[in-house]
Motif scaffolding. Structure first.
Motif, mmCIF file in Angstrom:
data_model
loop_
_atom_site.group_PDB
_atom_site.id
_atom_site.type_symbol
_atom_site.label_atom_id
_atom_site.label_comp_id
_atom_site.label_asym_id
_atom_site.label_seq_id
_atom_site.Cartn_x
_atom_site.Cartn_y
_atom_site.Cartn_z
ATOM 1 N N MET A 150 0.834 -1.208 0.000
ATOM 2 C CA MET A 150 0.000 0.000 0.000
ATOM 3 C C MET A 150 0.864 1.252 0.000
ATOM 4 S SD MET A 150 -3.158 -0.642 -0.264
ATOM 5 C CE MET A 150 -3.771 0.982 0.207
ATOM 6 N N ALA A 151 1.971 1.189 0.763
ATOM 7 C CA ALA A 151 2.856 2.361 0.803
ATOM 8 C C ALA A 151 3.439 2.647 -0.573
ATOM 9 C CB ALA A 151 3.976 2.134 1.823
ATOM 10 N N LEU A 152 3.834 1.572 -1.279
ATOM 11 C CA LEU A 152 4.400 1.752 -2.616
ATOM 12 C C LEU A 152 3.362 2.298 -3.589
ATOM 13 C CD1 LEU A 152 6.589 -1.465 -2.897
ATOM 14 C CD2 LEU A 152 7.382 0.880 -2.614
ATOM 15 N N LEU A 153 2.127 1.798 -3.478
ATOM 16 C CA LEU A 153 1.063 2.300 -4.347
ATOM 17 C C LEU A 153 0.783 3.774 -4.071
ATOM 18 C CD1 LEU A 153 -1.458 -0.700 -4.288
ATOM 19 C CD2 LEU A 153 -0.035 0.041 -6.203
ATOM 20 N N GLU A 154 0.773 4.142 -2.790
ATOM 21 C CA GLU A 154 0.531 5.543 -2.445
ATOM 22 C C GLU A 154 1.673 6.431 -2.927
ATOM 23 O OE1 GLU A 154 -0.080 5.456 1.749
ATOM 24 O OE2 GLU A 154 -2.235 5.152 1.563
ATOM 25 N N ILE A 155 2.902 5.901 -2.870
ATOM 26 C CA ILE A 155 4.045 6.674 -3.344
ATOM 27 C C ILE A 155 3.923 6.942 -4.837
ATOM 28 C CG2 ILE A 155 6.522 6.484 -3.840
ATOM 29 C CD1 ILE A 155 6.882 5.259 -1.110
ATOM 30 N N VAL A 156 3.488 5.935 -5.590
ATOM 31 C CA VAL A 156 3.291 6.116 -7.033
ATOM 32 C C VAL A 156 2.276 7.224 -7.292
ATOM 33 C CG1 VAL A 156 2.422 5.035 -9.146
ATOM 34 C CG2 VAL A 156 3.938 3.755 -7.624
ATOM 35 N N ASN A 157 1.189 7.224 -6.519
ATOM 36 C CA ASN A 157 0.159 8.260 -6.682
ATOM 37 C C ASN A 157 0.697 9.647 -6.325
ATOM 38 O OD1 ASN A 157 -1.761 6.351 -7.454
ATOM 39 N ND2 ASN A 157 -2.388 5.959 -5.354
ATOM 40 N N ILE A 158 1.486 9.702 -5.241
ATOM 41 C CA ILE A 158 2.062 10.985 -4.825
ATOM 42 C C ILE A 158 3.051 11.488 -5.870
ATOM 43 C CG2 ILE A 158 3.542 12.098 -3.104
ATOM 44 C CD1 ILE A 158 2.253 10.331 -0.997
ATOM 45 N N PHE A 159 3.873 10.578 -6.407
ATOM 46 C CA PHE A 159 4.811 10.966 -7.462
ATOM 47 C C PHE A 159 4.057 11.492 -8.683
ATOM 48 C CE2 PHE A 159 8.703 8.141 -6.288
ATOM 49 C CZ PHE A 159 8.840 8.879 -5.128
ATOM 50 N N GLN A 160 2.979 10.799 -9.032
ATOM 51 C CA GLN A 160 2.179 11.224 -10.187
ATOM 52 C C GLN A 160 1.597 12.615 -9.959
ATOM 53 O OE1 GLN A 160 -1.005 8.544 -11.133
ATOM 54 N NE2 GLN A 160 -1.682 9.705 -12.912
ATOM 55 N N GLU A 161 1.061 12.841 -8.763
ATOM 56 C CA GLU A 161 0.492 14.151 -8.435
ATOM 57 C C GLU A 161 1.571 15.229 -8.467
ATOM 58 O OE1 GLU A 161 -2.329 17.015 -7.262
ATOM 59 O OE2 GLU A 161 -2.569 14.974 -8.025
ATOM 60 N N THR A 162 2.766 14.892 -7.964
ATOM 61 C CA THR A 162 3.871 15.848 -7.943
ATOM 62 C C THR A 162 4.276 16.261 -9.354
ATOM 63 O OG1 THR A 162 4.720 14.886 -5.878
ATOM 64 C CG2 THR A 162 6.252 16.197 -7.192
ATOM 65 N N PHE A 163 4.420 15.279 -10.234
ATOM 66 C CA PHE A 163 4.816 15.585 -11.616
ATOM 67 C C PHE A 163 3.723 16.361 -12.345
ATOM 68 C CE2 PHE A 163 7.692 11.784 -11.098
ATOM 69 C CZ PHE A 163 8.868 12.517 -11.140
#
Length: 333
Positions: A1-14
Motif C-alpha cells: 500500500m505504501a508503494l502504491l501511495e508513493i506512485v500516486n504521490i509521485f504522479q500528483e507531484t509531476f
C-alpha cells in the motif's frame, strides 16, 4: 500500500510541476539554481583546494610524533593558513546553502499551497512573500539543528557509558561480544531515521500553519502517524536519488580526468540539470505529502482559511474578515 501511495504521490507531484511549469521554472532558475550550483561547486572547489589537505595533516602529525621539530615547524607554517581558509570556506558554504534552502523552500511550498487553494499566483507575488515566510523557517531550521545535535550528543554519552560498563565487566582485555555494538548502532540509526522523518514536514508546516520551531516538529510528528511507512520509503528514495547524483558528479566530473575538460563540462551541466530538477521535485513532493497526511487524519483543509492564511503574508499581518466574521457582526447588531 505504501508503494502504491508513493506512485500516486509521485504522479500528483509531476502533474503539478508540468501543469504549472512556467512558475516553477522561474522559481527553479532564480532560487534553486544558485542552491544547486553552490552544492556542486563546493565539491569541485574542495577537491581543487583541499585535495591533499588531510594527507598533509596526517604527515604533520607523524612528524610531530617523530619529534622532528624543524620539519614540523615548516609544515605547520604551510598548513596553518590553509587550515584557517578551509574552515572559512566551509562556513561560507553552509551559510549560503542555508539561505538559498530557506528561500527555495518558502517559494515552492507557498506556490503549491496557492495552487491547492485555486489562488492566482505569479512569480512577482511569490518573490514578495519569500522574505516574510523564511523568517518562520529560520526558527524551525534552528530547532531541527538543535534536535539533531542533542540526539547525537545523547548517543555519544550513551556509547561512552556502554564502553564504561563493558570495561568494568570484562576488563581492558576481556572478550566482548561485538553484537552489542552492532545492536547499539542499529538502534542509533533507527532513531536518526525516525528523527529525519519527523522533521521532513516541519518546513511545510511552518509555512502553511501557525506553528513553527518545535511546535512545527510536534505537528509533523502527529501528521505522520499512520503514514510512517510511506514517509520512510519516500525519505529513503529521496536520499538514494541524491546520493546517486552526488556520486556521479564526484566520479565523472570532480575525479573524471580521463573525460577531458569538454567532457567534464558537459557531464557537469547534466548533473546540474538533474540536481536542479531533483531539488524542485523534492520540495513539491514534501508539500504534497503534507496534504496527503492531512487527508489521512480527516483534517478537512478549509481552502478559504488556507487562502486567508497565505494572504496574510501579502498584507503584512492584516487578516481579512471571513464570511463567518461578517455573519457574527450582523447578529451582534
Amino acid at each position: 500500500m505504501a508503494l502504491l501511495e508513493i506512485v500516486n504521490i509521485f504522479q500528483e507531484t509531476f502533474e503539478i510541476i508540468l501543469t504549472w511549469r512556467k512558475i516553477f521554472s522561474q522559481i527553479a532558475l532564480s532560487l534553486i539554481l544558485p542552491l544547486t550550483f553552490i552544492f556542486l561547486a563546493h565539491m569541485e572547489i574542495s577537491n581543487l583546494l583541499f585535495g591533499n589537505f588531510f594527507y598533509q595533516l596526517s604527515f604533520l602529525h607523524k612528524n610531530n610524533q617523530d619529534q622532528d621539530v624543524r620539519k614540523y615547524n615548516e609544515l605547520s607554517d604551510l598548513i596553518t593558513p590553509k587550515f584557517t581558509f578551509f574552515w572559512l570556506f566551509n562556513i561560507s558554504y553552509i551559510v549560503f546553502l542555508f539561505v538559498f534552502s530557506l528561500l527555495s523552500t518558502s517559494a515552492v511550498v507557498y506556490a503549491v499551497a496557492c495552487i491547492h487553494t485555486g489562488r492566482e499566483i505569479c512569480f512577482k507575488q511569490i518573490i514578495s512573500i519569500v522574505p516574510k515566510v523564511w523568517k518562520r523557517l529560520v526558527v524551525t531550521f534552528f530547532c531541527i539543528f538543535a534536535s539533531f545535535f542533542a540526539y547525537n550528543l545523547v548517543a555519544v554519552f550513551a556509547f561512552i557509558l556502554l564502553l564504561f560498563i563493558l570495561l568494568l565487566q570484562y576488563g581492558p582485555y576481556g572478550d566482548v561480544n561485538g553484537s552489542i555494538f552492532v545492536v547499539f548502532f542499529i538502534l542509533y540509526f533507527v532513531g536518526l531515521l525516525y528523527l529525519s522523518i519527523v522533521v521532513q514536514l516541519s518546513s511545510v508546516v511552518s509555512v502553511l500553519e501557525e506553528s513553527c520551531g518545535f511546535k512545527a516538529m510536534a505537528k509533523s510528528k502527529a501528521l505522520l502517524k499512520g503514514k510512517m511507512l510511506l514517509a520512510t520509503v519516500m525519505l529513503l528514495l529521496i536520499n538514494i536519488s541524491l546520493v546517486i547524483i552526488q556520486q556521479a558528479f564526484l566520479k565523472f566530473v570532480v575525479h573524471g580526468v580521463w573525460f577531458g575538460m569538454v567532457g567534464r563540462g558537459i557531464l557537469g551541466i547534466v548533473c546540474l540539470f538533474l540536481l536542479l530538477n531533483f531539488f524542485l521535485w523534492q520540495l513539491v513532493l514534501e508539500t504534497v505529502l503534507y496534504f496527503v497526511c492531512k487527508e489521512h487524519h480527516q483534517e478537512i483543509i478549509d481552502k478559504s482559511a488556507l487562502s486567508n492564511h497565505l494572504q496574510v503574508y501579502l498584507l503584512n499581518g492584516y487578516i481579512p474578515l471571513t464570511h463567518k466574521n461578517i455573519e457574527l457582526e450582523k447578529l451582534e447588531v
